[in-house]
Every structure is written in structure tokens, then in C-alpha cells.
Design a protein around this motif. Structure first.
Motif, PDB file in Angstrom:
ATOM      1  N   TYR A  90       0.847  -0.905   0.002  1.00 25.59           N
ATOM      2  CA  TYR A  90      -0.153   0.184   0.021  1.00 25.59           C
ATOM      3  C   TYR A  90       0.915   1.245   0.099  1.00 25.59           C
ATOM      4  N   GLY A  91       1.016   1.778  -1.196  1.00 26.41           N
ATOM      5  CA  GLY A  91       1.759   3.151  -1.543  1.00 26.41           C
ATOM      6  C   GLY A  91       1.571   4.194  -0.770  1.00 26.41           C
ATOM      7  N   PHE A  92       0.215   4.185  -0.355  1.00 26.06           N
ATOM      8  CA  PHE A  92      -0.309   5.503   0.348  1.00 26.06           C
ATOM      9  C   PHE A  92       0.015   5.527   1.775  1.00 26.06           C
ATOM     10  N   LEU A  93       0.403   4.314   2.465  1.00 24.59           N
ATOM     11  CA  LEU A  93       0.769   4.550   3.730  1.00 24.59           C
ATOM     12  C   LEU A  93       2.108   5.283   3.924  1.00 24.59           C
ATOM     13  N   ASP A  94       2.160   6.209   4.982  1.00 21.33           N
ATOM     14  CA  ASP A  94       3.231   7.002   5.493  1.00 21.33           C
ATOM     15  C   ASP A  94       4.143   6.061   6.310  1.00 21.33           C
ATOM     16  N   GLU A  95       4.995   5.602   6.080  1.00 19.63           N
ATOM     17  CA  GLU A  95       5.883   4.611   6.981  1.00 19.63           C
ATOM     18  C   GLU A  95       6.436   5.249   8.165  1.00 19.63           C
ATOM     19  N   GLU A  96       6.878   6.609   7.926  1.00 24.66           N
ATOM     20  CA  GLU A  96       7.564   7.484   9.014  1.00 24.66           C
ATOM     21  C   GLU A  96       6.268   7.611  10.295  1.00 24.66           C
TER      22      GLU A  96
END
Length: 134
Positions: free
Chosen positions: A74-80
């Protein structure tokens, strides 16, 4: 998906937190508790979706492993932001300082709630029928 339904229901309440009296320590404690629940529901929804996608990481009980696998799908998740949430979730049981609780509420309102909303909206777009069936 009952977990997603619970995620959305809790998020509806949490997203109204900014309208409350943020000087009241009971309100502050309630916001922090709701954040804890929201985070738990969030990573567990992602865990169920990883299982649906056939990913082995969906069988783990580790939020960190689930989150790391979810970033790859899911590229929309902000890992930070999600890693910061995990850190704050883990350390919030040790918050005894009112100033630290205020700081956390500020972060919840300005960083975490928007990220929870982004997850909800993107999952509803990606899995419109699945989320209602499970």
C-alpha cells in the motif's frame, strides 16, 4: 470486515477530538485512549488484508512486521508516521507528565488522525466490496 467497521466507527469519534476541551485532563486521557484503540484496529485491519493478499506476514502477531509488509503493498501508507504511532503507542503507558500528554494529543490531532483517515479512504477505494463482506 468487522475490524474495518470498528476502525471506521472509532475513527468517527476520534476525528471529533479537536472539538473538545483540550485543557481537560479527562478529555486528554480519552483522546490518548481512543488513539491507542485506533492504532490497534488499524494494524489489525492491515493484518487481515495481508492474509487476503496471501502474504505470510499476515500470520504474525507483530505490528511492526505487519506494518513493514503493508508498506510494500500500500503505497499510500506513510511509513514514518506509522512507525511514530507505534513508538507513541508503546510509550504512552509511561506518560505521567501533563505536558507530554498535551504533546501527544497535538500529534494525534495533526498527524495521526489524518493518516488514519487516509488509510480508511484508500482501503475503501481499493476494496469496496471486500470490506463490506468480511
Amino acid at each position: 470486515m468487522k475490524k474495518f467497521e470498528n476502525y471506521c466507527s472509532n475513527l468517527d469519534v476520534l476525528s471529533r477530538a479537536g472539538q473538545e476541551d483540550l485543557t481537560n485532563e479527562f478529555i486528554i486521557g480519552g483522546i490518548i485512549d481512543k488513539f491507542h484503540i485506533q492504532f490497534e484496529l488499524g494494524w489489525k485491519v492491515l493484518k487481515e488484508l495481508l492474509k487476503y493478499e496471501g502474504r505470510q506476514e499476515g500470520n504474525t502477531g507483530s505490528p511492526r512486521e505487519v506494518l513493514k509488509a503493508a508498506y510494500s503493498i500500500y503505497g499510500f501508507l506513510d511509513e514514518e508516521i506509522w512507525l511514530a504511532m507505534l513508538k507513541d503507542r508503546n510509550s504512552m503507558t509511561h506518560i505521567y507528565d501533563g505536558a507530554e500528554a498535551q504533546r501527544l494529543v497535538h500529534v494525534i490531532l495533526n498527524r495521526y488522525i489524518p493518516e488514519f483517515l487516509r488509510l480508511r479512504d484508500n482501503l475503501q477505494q481499493q476494496y469496496p466490496s471486500l470490506l463490506n463482506m468480511l
